[in-house]
Design a protein around this motif. Structure first.
Motif, mmCIF file in Angstrom:
data_model
loop_
_atom_site.group_PDB
_atom_site.id
_atom_site.type_symbol
_atom_site.label_atom_id
_atom_site.label_comp_id
_atom_site.label_asym_id
_atom_site.label_seq_id
_atom_site.Cartn_x
_atom_site.Cartn_y
_atom_site.Cartn_z
ATOM 1 N N CYS A 126 40.382 -6.326 38.756
ATOM 2 C CA CYS A 126 38.964 -6.677 38.783
ATOM 3 C C CYS A 126 38.449 -6.813 40.215
ATOM 4 C CB CYS A 126 38.723 -7.989 38.044
ATOM 5 S SG CYS A 126 38.968 -7.871 36.279
ATOM 6 N N SER A 127 37.324 -6.204 40.460
ATOM 7 C CA SER A 127 36.681 -6.342 41.765
ATOM 8 C C SER A 127 35.878 -7.642 41.793
ATOM 9 C CB SER A 127 35.733 -5.167 42.019
ATOM 10 O OG SER A 127 34.604 -5.257 41.159
ATOM 11 N N GLU A 128 35.513 -8.054 42.977
ATOM 12 C CA GLU A 128 34.695 -9.252 43.126
ATOM 13 C C GLU A 128 33.386 -9.103 42.345
ATOM 14 O OE1 GLU A 128 32.610 -11.964 46.621
ATOM 15 O OE2 GLU A 128 33.933 -10.330 47.193
ATOM 16 N N GLN A 129 32.787 -7.925 42.427
ATOM 17 C CA GLN A 129 31.518 -7.675 41.730
ATOM 18 C C GLN A 129 31.680 -7.801 40.213
ATOM 19 O OE1 GLN A 129 28.629 -7.399 43.304
ATOM 20 N NE2 GLN A 129 27.580 -7.334 41.341
ATOM 21 N N GLU A 130 32.772 -7.274 39.664
ATOM 22 C CA GLU A 130 33.014 -7.384 38.219
ATOM 23 C C GLU A 130 33.125 -8.843 37.788
ATOM 24 O OE1 GLU A 130 35.662 -3.732 36.663
ATOM 25 O OE2 GLU A 130 36.519 -4.787 38.395
ATOM 26 N N VAL A 131 33.835 -9.638 38.570
ATOM 27 C CA VAL A 131 34.008 -11.051 38.243
ATOM 28 C C VAL A 131 32.663 -11.774 38.317
ATOM 29 C CG1 VAL A 131 35.147 -13.212 38.893
ATOM 30 C CG2 VAL A 131 36.401 -11.048 39.039
ATOM 31 N N LEU A 132 31.907 -11.512 39.377
ATOM 32 C CA LEU A 132 30.587 -12.132 39.529
ATOM 33 C C LEU A 132 29.681 -11.806 38.350
ATOM 34 C CD1 LEU A 132 29.878 -11.477 43.322
ATOM 35 C CD2 LEU A 132 30.304 -13.685 42.243
ATOM 36 N N GLU A 133 29.612 -10.527 37.999
ATOM 37 C CA GLU A 133 28.744 -10.106 36.896
ATOM 38 C C GLU A 133 29.190 -10.739 35.577
ATOM 39 O OE1 GLU A 133 28.636 -5.831 36.945
ATOM 40 O OE2 GLU A 133 27.548 -5.802 38.850
ATOM 41 N N GLN A 173 37.549 -20.339 28.707
ATOM 42 C CA GLN A 173 38.999 -20.327 28.494
ATOM 43 C C GLN A 173 39.371 -19.290 27.436
ATOM 44 O OE1 GLN A 173 41.247 -22.413 30.080
ATOM 45 N NE2 GLN A 173 42.995 -21.650 28.987
ATOM 46 N N GLY A 174 40.265 -18.377 27.802
ATOM 47 C CA GLY A 174 40.764 -17.391 26.848
ATOM 48 C C GLY A 174 39.933 -16.127 26.732
ATOM 49 N N LYS A 175 38.718 -16.116 27.309
ATOM 50 C CA LYS A 175 37.947 -14.864 27.298
ATOM 51 C C LYS A 175 38.697 -13.851 28.150
ATOM 52 C CE LYS A 175 33.372 -16.357 26.191
ATOM 53 N NZ LYS A 175 32.806 -15.554 25.159
ATOM 54 N N HIS A 176 38.578 -12.587 27.783
ATOM 55 C CA HIS A 176 39.313 -11.541 28.489
ATOM 56 C C HIS A 176 38.429 -10.821 29.501
ATOM 57 C CE1 HIS A 176 42.217 -12.255 25.339
ATOM 58 N NE2 HIS A 176 43.096 -11.593 26.075
ATOM 59 N N LEU A 177 38.977 -10.646 30.674
ATOM 60 C CA LEU A 177 38.339 -9.874 31.737
ATOM 61 C C LEU A 177 39.427 -9.007 32.347
ATOM 62 C CD1 LEU A 177 35.953 -9.213 33.594
ATOM 63 C CD2 LEU A 177 36.627 -11.153 35.017
ATOM 64 N N GLY A 178 39.235 -7.709 32.320
ATOM 65 C CA GLY A 178 40.240 -6.799 32.849
ATOM 66 C C GLY A 178 41.528 -6.829 32.047
ATOM 67 N N GLY A 179 41.422 -7.160 30.761
ATOM 68 C CA GLY A 179 42.591 -7.180 29.896
ATOM 69 C C GLY A 179 43.457 -8.432 30.010
ATOM 70 N N VAL A 180 42.974 -9.436 30.732
ATOM 71 C CA VAL A 180 43.734 -10.664 30.942
ATOM 72 C C VAL A 180 42.905 -11.851 30.460
ATOM 73 C CG1 VAL A 180 44.789 -12.135 32.699
ATOM 74 C CG2 VAL A 180 44.914 -9.662 32.935
#
Length: 88
Positions: free
Chosen positions: A12-19, A64-71
């Motif tokens: 995950c890029s910084e931008q993906e996490v921010l969005e 908690q537990g939501k997935h971002l980038g498959g994690v």
């Protein structure tokens, strides 16, 4: 009040996490800072726009537990400090 979000995928890029966090938290997110994007220890510090302590806990449980980038993300509210979380 801060929300600490850990276990961010290295892909995950910084931008993906921010969005993602701005979308999930909406008006509760005053500011979001992503630290170490693209590394194993990446985390995000979110300053919450909430004055009542239990709101931070409720928001943490929602993330908690939501997935971002498959994690699955790990989240916790921190009422007392602006310091970054300890490395694990």
């Amino acid at each position: 009040m801060n929300l600490i979000v850990r276990n961010i995928a290295q892909s995950c890029s910084e931008q993906e996490v921010l969005e993602f966090l701005k979308h999930e938290l909406g008006h509760y997110a005053k500011s979001v800072e992503v630290v170490g994007a693209g590394t194993p220890g990446a985390y995000a510090m979110v300053k919450l726009d909430a004055q009542v302590p239990y709101v931070g806990d409720i928001i943490a449980r929602q993330i908690q537990g939501k997935h971002l980038g498959g994690v699955a993300l790990e989240a916790s509210a921190d009422l007392f400090t602006d310091e970054p979380p300890p490395s694990h």
